[in-house]
Design a protein around this motif. Structure first.
Motif, PDB file in Angstrom:
ATOM      1  N   LEU A  26     -40.092 -36.195 -41.065  1.00 42.12           N
ATOM      2  CA  LEU A  26     -39.489 -36.420 -41.603  1.00 42.12           C
ATOM      3  C   LEU A  26     -38.045 -37.294 -40.845  1.00 42.12           C
ATOM      4  O   LEU A  26     -37.705 -38.465 -41.703  1.00 42.12           O
ATOM      5  CB  LEU A  26     -38.395 -35.113 -42.137  1.00 42.12           C
ATOM      6  N   ASP A  30     -36.786 -40.879 -42.908  1.00 40.13           N
ATOM      7  CA  ASP A  30     -36.182 -40.920 -43.536  1.00 40.13           C
ATOM      8  C   ASP A  30     -35.146 -39.942 -42.682  1.00 40.13           C
ATOM      9  O   ASP A  30     -34.997 -39.130 -42.799  1.00 40.13           O
ATOM     10  CB  ASP A  30     -36.442 -40.981 -45.223  1.00 40.13           C
ATOM     11  N   GLU A  32     -31.820 -39.663 -43.240  1.00 44.88           N
ATOM     12  CA  GLU A  32     -30.953 -39.153 -43.633  1.00 44.88           C
ATOM     13  C   GLU A  32     -31.284 -38.271 -44.189  1.00 44.88           C
ATOM     14  O   GLU A  32     -30.469 -36.837 -44.660  1.00 44.88           O
ATOM     15  CB  GLU A  32     -29.764 -40.539 -44.479  1.00 44.88           C
ATOM     16  N   GLN A  33     -32.247 -38.350 -45.287  1.00 46.33           N
ATOM     17  CA  GLN A  33     -33.091 -37.398 -45.534  1.00 46.33           C
ATOM     18  C   GLN A  33     -33.472 -35.843 -45.288  1.00 46.33           C
ATOM     19  O   GLN A  33     -33.166 -35.083 -45.206  1.00 46.33           O
ATOM     20  CB  GLN A  33     -34.529 -37.475 -46.793  1.00 46.33           C
ATOM     21  N   TYR A  36     -29.841 -33.304 -43.738  1.00 47.21           N
ATOM     22  CA  TYR A  36     -30.046 -32.968 -45.218  1.00 47.21           C
ATOM     23  C   TYR A  36     -31.381 -31.443 -45.079  1.00 47.21           C
ATOM     24  O   TYR A  36     -31.028 -30.394 -45.809  1.00 47.21           O
ATOM     25  CB  TYR A  36     -29.965 -33.628 -46.634  1.00 47.21           C
ATOM     26  N   ARG A  37     -32.120 -32.788 -45.768  1.00 47.35           N
ATOM     27  CA  ARG A  37     -33.326 -31.185 -45.778  1.00 47.35           C
ATOM     28  C   ARG A  37     -33.729 -30.154 -45.189  1.00 47.35           C
ATOM     29  O   ARG A  37     -34.514 -29.503 -44.917  1.00 47.35           O
ATOM     30  CB  ARG A  37     -35.349 -31.892 -46.139  1.00 47.35           C
ATOM     31  N   SER A  99     -29.433 -27.202 -55.362  1.00 46.52           N
ATOM     32  CA  SER A  99     -29.338 -28.760 -54.199  1.00 46.52           C
ATOM     33  C   SER A  99     -28.016 -28.478 -54.005  1.00 46.52           C
ATOM     34  O   SER A  99     -28.195 -29.533 -53.177  1.00 46.52           O
ATOM     35  CB  SER A  99     -30.297 -29.622 -55.110  1.00 46.52           C
TER      36      SER A  99
END
Length: 110
Positions: A26, A30, A32-33, A36-37, A99
């Motif tokens: 991850l 990506d 930035e994702q 967050y994730r 979310s």
């Protein structure tokens, strides 16, 4: 059938390795994702991104689970489980709301 202590430790190690591999993929695909994730800091992401397979195996082999639930309140759990309502629209709305709540918490922690 009850799991033995050895089985549980083996499952923890397997979960750790899977988590580390997922996290690294991850972060590399990506960032930035991934932040967050995964709910990790920039520094942690930097470290995870450069781990070698041997380092990941060593870290994963411990007896402590590396991943954890990022939320522990009834609001988020209620939204994710949808309060027992089963319509597709309610499910989608509840997950979106969860979310948004989690994204707000991620921003507060950053």
């Amino acid at each position: 059938m009850t799991a033995t202590a050895d089985q549980i430790l083996s499952e923890i190690r397997e979960a750790n390795l899977s988590y580390l591999m997922l996290a690294q993929n991850l972060i590399r695909s990506d960032r930035e994702q991934a932040l967050y994730r995964l709910g990790v800091s920039e520094d942690t992401a930097d470290l995870l991104a450069v781990l070698s397979p041997a380092q990941m195996m060593k870290i994963a082999s411990g007896n402590t689970l590396l991943c954890r639930f990022r939320f522990d309140d009834e609001l988020v759990w209620g939204l994710l489980t949808n309060h027992g309502k089963t319509t597709a629209a309610n499910d989608a709305t509840s997950r979106l709301h969860a979310s948004i709540v989690l994204a707000g918490r991620h921003q507060e922690a950053a």
